[in-house]
Structure formats: C-alpha cells, structure tokens
Enzyme design. Structure first.
Site: not given
Length: 828
Positions: A221-223, A225
């Site tokens: 995931s993006d942070w 996210g």
C-alpha cells in the site's frame, strides 16, 4: 527453501509479515531467522528512514520530468545503478520508485515526479530505471497503481476510466515493468478505480496483474493507503504500510479462523514477502547499519550530466551559447537565481549533500569574476519564506509546553515533520514542542508571518501573539492535505533589531484515518515591492545581458495539492516584461515541474526549461548557458498555449478536478499530443520539441519491409551533424492507421532514438516496431487487435515536425487475447 520456510511458519507469523513493523521497516520473525528490511523513498534520491526534512544527507538527482525530457534510457539505467548504491548507504533494500503516472494535465502537483504524457516514453524509462536499480540487488517499487493523475482529494477520489483508455494510456508502464524489467515491488495508489480502492481492487491486483500479466512480486500500500482487512488481502494487497498494523494482525487472524479469508491466500501473500527478502539478499545478509552520507564524485558527475541532458532549449535567437569573452556585465535576476531549486516537494524531497544555485554556477563558470550582479526582483514562494538559523526545540509530554523537558533538539530551518517521535517515551497523540529562534530583519516595514501546521500552533514575536492557529483549525493544502492552509499576519519589524520568534505546537488530540502526520512550518518575509522590481530593471539596463531565473519551487510542485493555474506565480511575469523592455538580450531560465503559459515569449531572446535538475542545478545550467554542454532535452509533455487547451480542462468539474468524489477521464485516449492532433489546437511547444546548438540533416528513412510480419519491421535514419559542435538529436517514430473500426488517435508514438553526434559525423537512428504496435484494445472482443490494412510510419523530430512518412501494410488481422474479465463499471 521458501516453501519449506513457509511450512514452518504459524498463521500468526505469516500474518505478521503482511504489515510493516514501523514507518520504514518490515516485520522480523526471529524464530526462523527472518529479519526485517528497510524501505526508502525515491525517486530522485534515497532519503533513508528519517524525516521528510533534515536527516542524513543524500545525493539529489534530477526530478523525473527532467529525466523524461532527456529521452535517454541508457543514462537512466546508469542513474538506477547509482540510486541503488545510494539506497545501500541508507541500509535499505527497497527503493520506493519510479513514479510512472501519466501527465494527464498541466496541474498535477506530482507532474514533476512522473516522466511523460506518453506511455511508450514512460515505459522505456521505467524499464531502464528498474533494470539499473535491481541489477544491484535493490528492489524497485513502481508506483502508483493506478489512476493517480491528480492530488486533489487523492485519498478518497475515484478515478473513473473505461478499460480501453486504462489499457492503452495508463497501464503500459506497469505492464512493461512486469513483463520486461521483472520489477519486484508495486505500490498501490491512494485513490479508487471506478469506485473501488486500488489497494483492495481484485480486478486490478489479482485478475490483471497476477493472473494475466504473471506478476510474482509484492504489492504494498501507499502509506496509510489501505482501508480494510478481508477485502485488501483477498483483493491482492500483500503488505500494509506503514506499521504497526491497523487492519491486519489480530483482525486478519480472526478473519482466517472464521473463514472470511482463505488461509491459502494469506500463505501466498507471505510467500511473496519471503521472495522479496530472498531477492534483495536478506537471508544471506540481513544486517542493518547506521545510515551514512556518502558524497560520491561519480554521482556528482552523473547528476550534472543528467541535468544538462534534460534541459530543453525552447527559444534561441542566436544569443546562446553565451561567449564568456564578449560579456562585461551580466545581470542575474529572479527568485530562483540565488535559491537552488533542485527538487520538488512531498515524499520525493531529500536532504541533499549540497545545492548549487544558478548564481553560484555562473560565477563558477566565470572563475569568480566581478562581472556578475544579482538582484532577486520578486518572490515566487507559495508559503512565507522559512526562517534559517539556529532553532531550539524543547519537547514536553502533554499538550501545554509545561513540565519537564523530555527531549531537546536543534534545527537550522523552520520546517518540521514528526513521523516518528524523537524520543520513544513521547506519546505521538499527546505531546507539545516549544521552538525558539532569533530573527533580524534587513529592512523596516510590515513583514508577513506565516504558520502552517498539522496539529495546533501559536506564533509569538517577543512574547506577543502574532499568529493563532488554534481556534477554528481545519484541513487545508499543506502537509499532504493534513495541515491547514497557511495563516498569514502582518507585523511591523524594525531593521537591525533582533526579535525572538517563539512557536508553541501541540499534537492533535486525535488523528483521523489516512496519512498520520504531525508537522509544523513557519516563516517570515518582507513582501515584494515596486522598488524590488525596479532595482532589477535598472540592473538589466546597465548590463550586456540579463538572465532571469524564474518558475516555481517545491512548495508549488509538490505532493498533496495541484496547481491553481499554469501561470508563473507572484510578480514574475511582470519582472520578465519590464526587464525585457529595457534589455532585449534577456534570457529566461524556467524551473517548473510542467508546462506554463508564456505571454512574454516574443519579448525575450532565449528560453531554457531547466526543470528541477538536482544538487548540481547551478553548474548544469551554467554548462548549458555557456555551451560546455548541449541542451539535450526534448519536451516529454506538450506545452499548450493556455490551460483551456489541455484535454482535461473541459470546463466540466467531473473531468477535472472531480465532483462528488469522482473524476471522470472523459477525454479518453486524447491525452497530450493526441488531443492536439484530434482538435487542431496548436500547442505553444509540441511534445518532443527542443532546439539544439548545432544543425542536423536527416536522410530518407529506410524500412526493412513494407509489410508487417511476425519479426516486425526495422527502420533506420541517418542523422548528420552539419554544425561546428557536437549535439544531440531525437528521432521519433509514430504509427498512423489509415482506417479503423474503433476511433483511434491520429498518430501514436511507438519508438524513438536519442543520438549524440559529433560535428561533421553521421549516426544512425535504429528503430523497430512489432505487430502489437499497430494494435488497439477492443473491450468487447477482450483482445488487442491490429486490423489488416494500411498504416503510415511517421518519422518526426517532434509531434508537429514530421520529416517523412513510410507506408506499411498488415496482410491479415492480428489478435492477442487477454484473460482478465472486463473492468467493472463505476460504483459509488
């Protein structure tokens, strides 16, 4: 080995691998000898595990749009190798780069961090970057998968696309990364795709990526996210970042034991994490040393070369390159002259080893002579100018800046991110900081004090409250949308007197879902006056030439917000116009992360687009100005004459910036030059445009065949340098279908060759295309289709400058089916 190790793991241990341990590292399973590894942000450097500002120093390479402008995969591969070396100095095994989202508009805040508006150019550079990084045993992480072409409401917005547009424009760089470069990691985007979070989108992460493309690496995931437990794991998200876990851990263990998540799904995800560890050598050597700042001379040289190779000469009436011996007085003007604008903002920023300003670069090139004068003229910063100097920080437990000081620190610039607490005993939801510094103004007058904060803050001058950012605080456009819009207050200061600035900051009582940031930024400046501009004008009048360094900086071109327009901010256009009026020998050097409007273009002698060229910015710019290096760049994005000429700017908010949580890509395939070809709107500068300091002759192109066969077709063009100095030339090949069952762009880039040719020499551009380069995607047929019939192969210097056209025939229809089901329709 991996399967045996996996079989020895308990469910709890497998689940533990599927979340980060902290902000930058994975979880260790020490019982089995599985140790943690570190990841680090890119793409123009390797920052390491520190704050987004400050921290251990690193080499700062040019921003991606400048790399895109170089059109040079070979040089990008070298950059990838160097970035892997930089990553190792930060004891990291995974580089969170490259960013390959497409330049859909000229306003995306992360336009600077992406390569191009075109999927073929983007794909070629992404493959080279990944190959370079991974050749050194470091994992590249291609991002953001998919549809993150704007920063507006990016954590909630749904990017709504039809499948054909998705497959032909936005997916190719990711497909090439998987199939050609064998990328080891992919990062999902924050946004939704047709209403479903990309971090749990089974069609995207499993049916397309893994089952159709055969991807065997991890998806992270993006942070902050990811949003769910079952849906994200079943959808295909392997690694939730950062840690500690929010939606995995006990929640996932319970979901498995209750039958809501298959145990085999968890086991497969854990295996992919183990495969990553094996690929980066973590089983052979899992040591993690202290981060180091290693300033390598070979990296300095590469950064300088990359910077010049990406600079685009947009206009030149013959004034460039400058003759050092013919200049007695040079006026170096503008807000970017003495300030080294070397990178964009957001997670791409690093603490560079050093930063060379254009003023320094010019003085270096002229051996420190006194021929150079400098006046700033005006400002271009989005936020008030940060305070530089000794700043003391005292941290307290609790939110009132009272009691025992838990931790003290020092800083040199008034910008702070507290991703992790500086002392473990501090509660990130219940702490405060008192900051103090001294400020001595150079002029008397009403100064602007600015305060932006994720959390709450108050700014005092000599114990007088000047800016109050406590009451009525609300989210705005700073710190990735987690801070307020900067509050500005005028306050009179007397020249030469020392003032104490104090800021009391307290953490928010609660942190909402999404990116969790505690941050603070304060500044003070004297606004631009008519006198400032007039001083610059007088300096230009008295000089042989005037070089204006204008554009934007990392507070405008940044993650977390889009640009308001395509104009130069502040009073820069006024400065250019007034300087050019008194000195027609004016040169404009632009530093922006994308296109701008240029109402002043006809009034200046030359324009160079320099982008954000890394820590060697000033030296690389001086190399181009004085002819030590060729301006090697060609535009990777169309520069429209005005914002409304951009295909995303239809006037309908659904198309841009979005409405009711959805942004609809109604322009479809008509992105960039495809849009200008379709509607006839003449761009200011077309895709692929750029001038040279020398001249070239092109031969008639030669094709290996006029019929497309299974082996493809090869095309050669001889390029002769008929000038008196070495230079670079770009040869582009577009495919233009004569007819089609489905609507198609007028032409599409399918191959290119960047040549460096010595004076009087000839080099040959070698291009090739395969049958899929003739194809479009048919969603109904579930296949890529190249129709039988006639095509033109367009040989061009840029999207508008066509040099030659060759006929090509495909005797029978070609099809390549896809296995993924149709892209689901949009859901709310």
């Amino acid at each position: 080995m991996l399967d045996q190790l996996l079989d020895r793991m308990t469910l709890e241990e497998q689940v533990a691998l599927l979340s980060g341990a902290d902000f930058w590292t994975t979880v260790a399973v020490e019982r089995l000898g599985i140790l943690k590894i570190k990841v680090t942000d890119g793409p123009n450097g390797a920052r390491g595990g520190g704050s987004l500002v400050g921290g251990v120093k690193s080499a700062c390479f040019p921003a991606a749009i400048g790399i895109g402008a170089a059109w040079n995969p070979g040089l990008v591969r070298e950059m990838g190798v160097a970035l892997a070396e930089e990553t190792k100095t930060k004891s990291a095994r995974v580089l969170l780069a490259p960013t390959v989202n497409i330049h859909r508009s000229g306003l995306n805040g992360r336009n600077f961090e992406c390569y191009s508006e075109d999927p073929v150019l983007t794909s070629a550079l992404a493959v080279a970057y990944i190959e370079g990084v991974q050749s050194q045993g470091i994992a590249a992480t291609i991002k953001h998968f998919i549809g993150n072409e704007s920063e507006i409401e990016r954590q909630t917005m749904s990017s709504d696309l039809d499948e054909r547009t998705l497959r032909e424009i936005y997916l190719p760089p990711f497909e090439a990364a998987v199939k050609q470069a064998g990328v080891w990691a992919i990062m999902s985007s924050y946004n939704r795709l047709n209403g479903v979070w990309t971090s749990e989108n089974r069609w995207l992460l499993t049916e397309l990526l893994r089952e159709e493309w055969g991807y065997d690496g991890i998806v992270m995931s993006d942070w902050f996210g990811s949003h769910t437990t079952e849906a994200s794991v079943i959808g295909g998200l392997d690694l939730e970042m950062p840690g500690p876990t929010r939606d995995r851990g006990d929640k996932l263990i319970t979901a498995v034991r209750e039958g809501r998540v298959p145990e085999e799904t968890v086991k497969a995800a854990a295996r992919r994490i183990l495969l990553l560890l094996e690929r980066v050598g973590a089983f052979a050597d899992a040591s993690m040393h202290e981060e180091k700042a290693i300033d390598r001379p070979e990296h300095r040289a590469l950064i300088r070369k990359l910077g010049a190779d990406g600079m685009v000469l947009l206009k030149n009436d013959g004034i460039l390159p400058l003759d050092k011996s013919a200049l007695d007085r040079i006026a170096v003007l503008g807000p970017n002259a003495a300030e080294p604008r070397v990178m964009g903002g957001g997670s791409a920023q690093i603490n560079a080893h050093y930063k060379v300003s254009p003023l320094e670069g010019i003085r270096n090139a002229l051996s420190g002579t006194n021929r150079v004068s400098h006046i700033m003229g005006c400002r271009n910063n989005r936020l008030t100018r940060m305070v530089e100097g000794e700043i003391s920080l005292d941290f307290f437990q609790g939110t009132r800046c009272e009691g025992t000081v838990v931790h003290s620190d020092q800083a040199q610039i008034s910008n702070f991110f507290w991703l992790d607490m500086p002392k473990a005993s501090l509660d990130p939801l219940d702490f405060s900081v008192r900051l103090k510094t001294t400020y001595r103004p150079e002029e008397s007058g009403n100064h602007l004090f600015g305060l932006a904060n994720a959390g709450l803050a108050r700014l005092y001058v000599d114990d007088v409250l000047v800016v109050d950012s406590y009451g009525g605080w609300k989210r705005g456009d700073n710190f990735f949308g987690n801070g307020n819009t900067e509050i500005r207050v005028e306050h009179f200061l007397e020249a030469g007197r020392s003032y104490e600035i104090r800021v009391d900051y307290r953490s928010p009582a609660e942190v909402e879902s999404g990116i969790r940031i505690r941050a603070l930024r304060f500044g003070v400046e004297l606004p631009t006056s008519d006198k400032d501009i007039q001083l610059a004008v007088e300096q230009a009048r008295a000089s042989d030439i005037a070089v204006l360094f204008v554009g934007r900086e990392g507070e405008w071109d940044t993650e977390g917000l889009d640009l308001p327009d395509m104009r130069l901010p502040g009073r820069q256009e006024e400065l250019i116009e007034k300087v050019a009026a008194v000195n027609p020998r004016s040169i404009v050097v632009l530093q922006t992360g994308g296109p701008i409007e240029m109402p002043w273009l006809d009034k200046v002698s030359a324009v160079i687009q320099a982008w954000y060229p890394g820590q060697e910015a000033g030296n690389a710019i001086a190399d181009v100005l004085f002819g030590a290096a060729e301006p090697g760049g060609r535009l990777p994005q169309t520069f429209p004459q005005r914002l409304t000429d951009n295909s995303a700017m239809t006037g309908d908010p659904k198309t841009y910036p979005g409405e009711s949580g959805h942004v609809v890509y109604t322009e479809g395939l008509a992105v960039g030059y495809r849009h200008h070809d379709a509607n006839g709107a003449k761009p200011l500068f077309p895709f692929g445009y750029g001038l040279s300091y020398t001249r070239f002759d092109w031969s008639a192109p030669r094709a290996s065949s006029r019929d497309m066969g299974s082996a493809g077709v090869a095309i050669e063009v001889d390029v002769t340098n008929i000038g008196d100095r070495a230079g670079g030339e770009l040869v582009q090949l577009y495919v233009k279908p004569k007819s089609s069952r489905l609507p198609r762009p007028v032409k599409e880039l399918k191959a290119f060759a960047k040549l460096h040719v010595a004076a009087g020499e000839t080099a040959t551009a070698k291009l090739s295309i395969a049958v899929r380069d003739l194809a479009y995607f048919d969603p109904q047929a579930r296949a890529w289709i190249a129709e039988a019939g006639d095509y033109d192969l367009v040989i061009a210097a840029n999207a508008e400058h066509i040099r030659a056209t060759l006929p090509l025939t495909l005797a029978s229809e070609w099809r390549e089916g896809v296995s993924a089901p149709p892209l689901p329709d949009v859901v709310d």
